[in-house]
Enzyme design. Sequence first.
Site, PDB file in Angstrom:
ATOM      1  N   LYS A   1     -17.627   6.448   3.298  1.00 59.21           N
ATOM      2  CA  LYS A   1     -17.708   6.735   4.736  1.00 59.21           C
ATOM      3  C   LYS A   1     -18.073   8.211   4.952  1.00 59.21           C
ATOM      4  O   LYS A   1     -18.928   8.544   5.781  1.00 59.21           O
ATOM      5  CB  LYS A   1     -16.385   6.400   5.432  1.00 59.21           C
ATOM      6  CG  LYS A   1     -16.099   4.926   5.528  1.00 59.21           C
ATOM      7  CD  LYS A   1     -17.072   4.217   6.466  1.00 59.21           C
ATOM      8  CE  LYS A   1     -16.842   2.730   6.562  1.00 59.21           C
ATOM      9  NZ  LYS A   1     -17.891   2.018   7.288  1.00 59.21           N
TER      10      LYS A   1
ATOM     11  N   TYR B   1     -13.790   4.036  -1.184  1.00 55.33           N
ATOM     12  CA  TYR B   1     -14.097   3.577   0.176  1.00 55.33           C
ATOM     13  C   TYR B   1     -14.215   4.765   1.132  1.00 55.33           C
ATOM     14  O   TYR B   1     -15.207   4.894   1.866  1.00 55.33           O
ATOM     15  CB  TYR B   1     -13.006   2.611   0.660  1.00 55.33           C
ATOM     16  CG  TYR B   1     -13.036   2.365   2.146  1.00 55.33           C
ATOM     17  CD1 TYR B   1     -14.133   1.767   2.752  1.00 55.33           C
ATOM     18  CD2 TYR B   1     -11.968   2.752   2.965  1.00 55.33           C
ATOM     19  CE1 TYR B   1     -14.171   1.552   4.122  1.00 55.33           C
ATOM     20  CE2 TYR B   1     -11.994   2.541   4.331  1.00 55.33           C
ATOM     21  CZ  TYR B   1     -13.097   1.945   4.908  1.00 55.33           C
ATOM     22  OH  TYR B   1     -13.141   1.745   6.266  1.00 55.33           O
TER      23      TYR B   1
ATOM     24  N   SER C   1     -14.332   5.987   9.660  1.00 56.02           N
ATOM     25  CA  SER C   1     -12.907   5.659   9.554  1.00 56.02           C
ATOM     26  C   SER C   1     -12.089   6.930   9.416  1.00 56.02           C
ATOM     27  O   SER C   1     -12.553   7.929   8.846  1.00 56.02           O
ATOM     28  CB  SER C   1     -12.702   4.795   8.308  1.00 56.02           C
ATOM     29  OG  SER C   1     -11.337   4.703   7.990  1.00 56.02           O
TER      30      SER C   1
HETATM   31  C1  UD1 Z   1      -6.078   0.742   5.555  1.00 54.42           C
HETATM   32  C2  UD1 Z   1      -6.886   1.545   4.599  1.00 54.42           C
HETATM   33  C3  UD1 Z   1      -7.888   2.340   5.401  1.00 54.42           C
HETATM   34  C4  UD1 Z   1      -8.781   1.395   6.182  1.00 54.42           C
HETATM   35  C5  UD1 Z   1      -7.915   0.541   7.085  1.00 54.42           C
HETATM   36  C6  UD1 Z   1      -8.772  -0.549   7.720  1.00 54.42           C
HETATM   37  C7  UD1 Z   1      -5.417   1.957   2.657  1.00 54.42           C
HETATM   38  C8  UD1 Z   1      -4.572   2.941   1.945  1.00 54.42           C
HETATM   39  N1  UD1 Z   1      -5.997   2.383   3.809  1.00 54.42           N
HETATM   40  O1  UD1 Z   1      -5.376   1.677   6.377  1.00 54.42           O
HETATM   41  O2  UD1 Z   1      -8.683   3.117   4.540  1.00 54.42           O
HETATM   42  O3  UD1 Z   1      -9.697   2.110   6.971  1.00 54.42           O
HETATM   43  O4  UD1 Z   1      -6.900  -0.113   6.317  1.00 54.42           O
HETATM   44  O5  UD1 Z   1      -8.084  -1.150   8.759  1.00 54.42           O
HETATM   45  O6  UD1 Z   1      -5.614   0.822   2.222  1.00 54.42           O
HETATM   46  N2  UD1 Z   1       1.924  -2.044   5.076  1.00 54.42           N
HETATM   47  C9  UD1 Z   1       3.074  -2.655   4.624  1.00 54.42           C
HETATM   48  N3  UD1 Z   1       2.985  -3.915   4.130  1.00 54.42           N
HETATM   49  C10 UD1 Z   1       1.810  -4.606   4.068  1.00 54.42           C
HETATM   50  C11 UD1 Z   1       0.619  -3.966   4.555  1.00 54.42           C
HETATM   51  C12 UD1 Z   1       0.716  -2.692   5.041  1.00 54.42           C
HETATM   52  O7  UD1 Z   1       4.153  -2.066   4.657  1.00 54.42           O
HETATM   53  O8  UD1 Z   1       1.797  -5.758   3.587  1.00 54.42           O
HETATM   54  C13 UD1 Z   1       2.013  -0.693   5.648  1.00 54.42           C
HETATM   55  C14 UD1 Z   1       1.200   0.330   4.882  1.00 54.42           C
HETATM   56  O9  UD1 Z   1       1.959   0.925   3.889  1.00 54.42           O
HETATM   57  C15 UD1 Z   1       0.811   1.298   6.008  1.00 54.42           C
HETATM   58  C16 UD1 Z   1       0.777   0.444   7.265  1.00 54.42           C
HETATM   59  O10 UD1 Z   1       1.475  -0.746   6.943  1.00 54.42           O
HETATM   60  O11 UD1 Z   1       1.811   2.239   6.169  1.00 54.42           O
HETATM   61  C17 UD1 Z   1      -0.629   0.089   7.676  1.00 54.42           C
HETATM   62  O12 UD1 Z   1      -1.287  -0.469   6.553  1.00 54.42           O
HETATM   63  P1  UD1 Z   1      -2.760  -1.042   6.632  1.00 54.42           P
HETATM   64  O13 UD1 Z   1      -2.861  -2.041   7.722  1.00 54.42           O
HETATM   65  O14 UD1 Z   1      -3.159  -1.467   5.262  1.00 54.42           O
HETATM   66  O15 UD1 Z   1      -3.619   0.192   7.133  1.00 54.42           O
HETATM   67  P2  UD1 Z   1      -3.825   1.634   6.452  1.00 54.42           P
HETATM   68  O16 UD1 Z   1      -3.236   1.709   5.121  1.00 54.42           O
HETATM   69  O17 UD1 Z   1      -3.393   2.658   7.428  1.00 54.42           O
END
Ligand code: UD1
Length: 338
Positions: free
Chosen positions: A152, A148, A124
């Site tokens: 990895k 996590y 990842s």
């Molecule tokens: C997350 C994990 C990452 C993992 C990946 C799996 C974290 C910090 N990182 O990545 O380690 O490999 O998922 O797919 O958990 N967001 C919102 N509202 C929400 C959900 C997300 O604003 O309800 C935003 C987050 O702040 C981020 C973006 O959407 O900026 C993507 O979020 P997410 O899908 O959780 O992915 P990552 O955080 O990049």
Amino acid sequence: MKVLVTGVTGYIGSHTAVELLAEGHDLIGIDDFSTSSPKVKHDIERVAGRPFTLLDLDLRNRCEVECLLASGEFDAIIHFAGRKFVGESVAEPMQYYERNLAASVSLAAAAQRHEISHVVFSSSCTVYGQPTQLPVTEETPIAPVSPYGRTKAMTETVLQDLCDATPSASVLALRYFNPIGAHPSALLGEVPSGPPNNLLPYIMQVAKRVRPFLNIYGGDYDTHDGTCIRDYIHVVDLARAHVLALDRAAETTGFEALNLGTGIGSSVLDVLEACEKATGRAIPHQIVDRRPGDAASMFADPSRAQQLLGWKAEANLPEMCLDHWNFERNLDVDALSA
Ligand code: UD1
């Protein structure tokens, strides 16, 4: 090749199984079904038009793993099984060290004992932590910031050591950026258990009116619209890369890590807009506090994967959101609201 696929009924495992079967590989899939369902086997076979063997096996059971690898005559392993949530890993780190790290070590040790030389490992971009330079290349320092991410990074190190000590071994660690979307048949996709942590599943549940609104974590980042930027990649593009990685593993020796992303960064608001177009529905949202541990911006330099695998992500954001929606719109609402 005869390929062992761990975590085969999961989100990326199931899409990869389809691509492997389509390329003529023979599969033995294993899963413990802790975050997926054995019913996915039927959907994989329906999409691929070919059967495969599925076994209920928990990778933490070393005796069963040993027996399977001793008798399986596998040419290669694609190792997906594991947990993937940052927040959960902070709360329950030992689960992650057992399920992601210890299970991978015993799998690798059994693979070495039984001379299964080729491994593709599901890594990842989280291994990079909060990168200070963009785009992220494979030379960007490894600096994970969660249990996590550390599982990895540590598993990559274990596999690298395995390669150093085993001249015939080849390992490709694929560092995924943000996989989204679903199979265009709408038969395979991600089924979150409980409230989703990731952005796309959450947005889709708001679009389905299972949840009232999306919380956007932070609107004051140093990005074009203040929301975080990620490199979203279609899960089928990701799956295709595994087939090419398997081919490369069969032709090379040693350890290689490859970024799998599109190279394009999209903000949370960009994704929201694309999802509103894909679903034809307004998606209520509000900006709330930042989520601890989120990097402002993260996107890949995928040129090494292009160079070594001849692979390039093809789907754009509207296509990813549409495929995700076409799968999700048919999911059982009761299953989602748990
Ligand atoms: C997350 C994990 C990452 C993992 C990946 C799996 C974290 C910090 N990182 O990545 O380690 O490999 O998922 O797919 O958990 N967001 C919102 N509202 C929400 C959900 C997300 O604003 O309800 C935003 C987050 O702040 C981020 C973006 O959407 O900026 C993507 O979020 P997410 O899908 O959780 O992915 P990552 O955080 O990049």
